[in-house]
Enzyme design. Sequence first.
Site, PDB file in Angstrom:
ATOM      1  N   HIS A 105       0.774  -1.171   0.111  1.00  0.00           N
ATOM      2  CA  HIS A 105       0.039   0.014   0.086  1.00  0.00           C
ATOM      3  C   HIS A 105       0.802   1.264  -0.084  1.00  0.00           C
ATOM      4  O   HIS A 105       0.648   2.385  -0.692  1.00  0.00           O
ATOM      5  CB  HIS A 105      -0.961   0.052   1.453  1.00  0.00           C
ATOM      6  CG  HIS A 105      -1.688   1.175   1.398  1.00  0.00           C
ATOM      7  ND1 HIS A 105      -2.994   1.259   1.142  1.00  0.00           N
ATOM      8  CD2 HIS A 105      -1.355   2.303   2.143  1.00  0.00           C
ATOM      9  CE1 HIS A 105      -3.450   2.544   1.367  1.00  0.00           C
ATOM     10  NE2 HIS A 105      -2.358   3.058   2.024  1.00  0.00           N
ATOM     11  N   GLU A 106       2.178   1.192   0.660  1.00  0.00           N
ATOM     12  CA  GLU A 106       2.751   2.397   0.871  1.00  0.00           C
ATOM     13  C   GLU A 106       3.572   2.548  -0.400  1.00  0.00           C
ATOM     14  O   GLU A 106       3.702   3.642  -0.940  1.00  0.00           O
ATOM     15  CB  GLU A 106       3.606   2.219   2.174  1.00  0.00           C
ATOM     16  CG  GLU A 106       2.970   2.326   3.274  1.00  0.00           C
ATOM     17  CD  GLU A 106       2.109   3.526   3.784  1.00  0.00           C
ATOM     18  OE1 GLU A 106       2.331   4.417   3.031  1.00  0.00           O
ATOM     19  OE2 GLU A 106       0.961   3.303   4.386  1.00  0.00           O
TER      20      GLU A 106
ATOM     21  N   HIS B 113       1.506   4.494  -2.776  1.00  0.00           N
ATOM     22  CA  HIS B 113       1.568   5.791  -2.704  1.00  0.00           C
ATOM     23  C   HIS B 113       2.951   6.545  -3.463  1.00  0.00           C
ATOM     24  O   HIS B 113       2.631   7.509  -3.984  1.00  0.00           O
ATOM     25  CB  HIS B 113       1.651   6.160  -1.357  1.00  0.00           C
ATOM     26  CG  HIS B 113       0.359   6.205  -0.648  1.00  0.00           C
ATOM     27  ND1 HIS B 113      -0.852   6.791  -1.116  1.00  0.00           N
ATOM     28  CD2 HIS B 113      -0.161   5.701   0.541  1.00  0.00           C
ATOM     29  CE1 HIS B 113      -2.001   6.824  -0.461  1.00  0.00           C
ATOM     30  NE2 HIS B 113      -1.589   6.026   0.592  1.00  0.00           N
TER      31      HIS B 113
ATOM     32  N   GLU C 112      -6.549   6.932  -1.014  1.00  0.00           N
ATOM     33  CA  GLU C 112      -6.551   5.705   0.030  1.00  0.00           C
ATOM     34  C   GLU C 112      -7.124   4.735  -0.612  1.00  0.00           C
ATOM     35  O   GLU C 112      -6.315   3.219  -0.796  1.00  0.00           O
ATOM     36  CB  GLU C 112      -7.026   5.953   1.234  1.00  0.00           C
ATOM     37  CG  GLU C 112      -6.241   6.888   2.263  1.00  0.00           C
ATOM     38  CD  GLU C 112      -4.781   6.546   2.447  1.00  0.00           C
ATOM     39  OE1 GLU C 112      -4.535   5.431   2.475  1.00  0.00           O
ATOM     40  OE2 GLU C 112      -3.988   7.522   2.554  1.00  0.00           O
TER      41      GLU C 112
END
Length: 327
Positions: free
Chosen positions: A131-132, A135, A202
């Site tokens: 997930h990071e 980003h 998100e």
Amino acid sequence: MFNTFRTFVLLAAMTALFMVVGYFLGGTGGMMMALVFAAGTNLFAFWNSDKMVLRMQNAVPVERSRVPELYDMVDTLSRRAGIPTPAVYVIQSDQPNAFATGRDPNNAAVAVSTGLLRTLDTREVAGVVAHELAHIKSRDTLTMTVTATLAGAISALAQFGLFFGGGNNRDNPLGGIGALLMVFLAPLAAMIVQMAVSRTREYEADKLGAEIANDPIGLASALNKIATYAKREVNIGAERNPAMAHMYIINPLSGARMDNLFSTHPDNGNRIEALRRLAAEMQLNDKGQRPAPRPAPASSGRDIGGGWRVPTAGRTEDDGGTRGPWG
């Protein structure tokens, strides 16, 4: 390209807010001083805000020898994401959480808490890391880091102006009342600008991260655990610097509602449901695996002439469907 444009729009909005605060604290002169201050802050934020955020959140760099499993995981998932492997930081906090920072994929870092490494299993940690990395790949980190830094600076400017008697300038139509209003309204306005970094990022990072890790359910399980622990474990760095809260994968502020108007994150239940739908679309089960394809019906073979037959029993169309997640 869109994220770069969005960053500059946010920088312009923050600069305008700086000038408004300066005007109500010191009139025209205060506005010009705020403009100069904003220009310097914007430049500093672009180049150094990632280092500031890491320091404010008590994140420390770690060598591979200390956390080899985490290092290998970040490296593997980064290659799958098609980005350079970011620096790895650890936050000394019992609250399981994580964030990414950096102005571009070549200058990025992933920070995870000791609580996350202790509480989550391998699949769940991989989902959070992916997930990071999503980003970073989408260049959300620049926007997130810059807005966090500038929001904190605006609040500091408002407090600074009140402390030194701002608002007495005759050029300020509201006088001391204007200064007092800025103390309360400027941080609120900065928070609203932060919300301009749409909460849909998100969802997008959840989706891309789940695809990178090839395991939506692992990330969904991680979100559920982190949200549960975040309500009872205090993240000291985040509590001291709440303007940074939107950078974490889950809101790190204790007691903060996840679904109110000014929330920095989407409702966690909605995120988990979206990930479960994605798993169904990817035809993955709860273990992050595709069900093994059914073998072809047994046959004595295929006649190729001359009395010879090629055995076909037990062959399958796809022998790669049972591979585990992210590995």
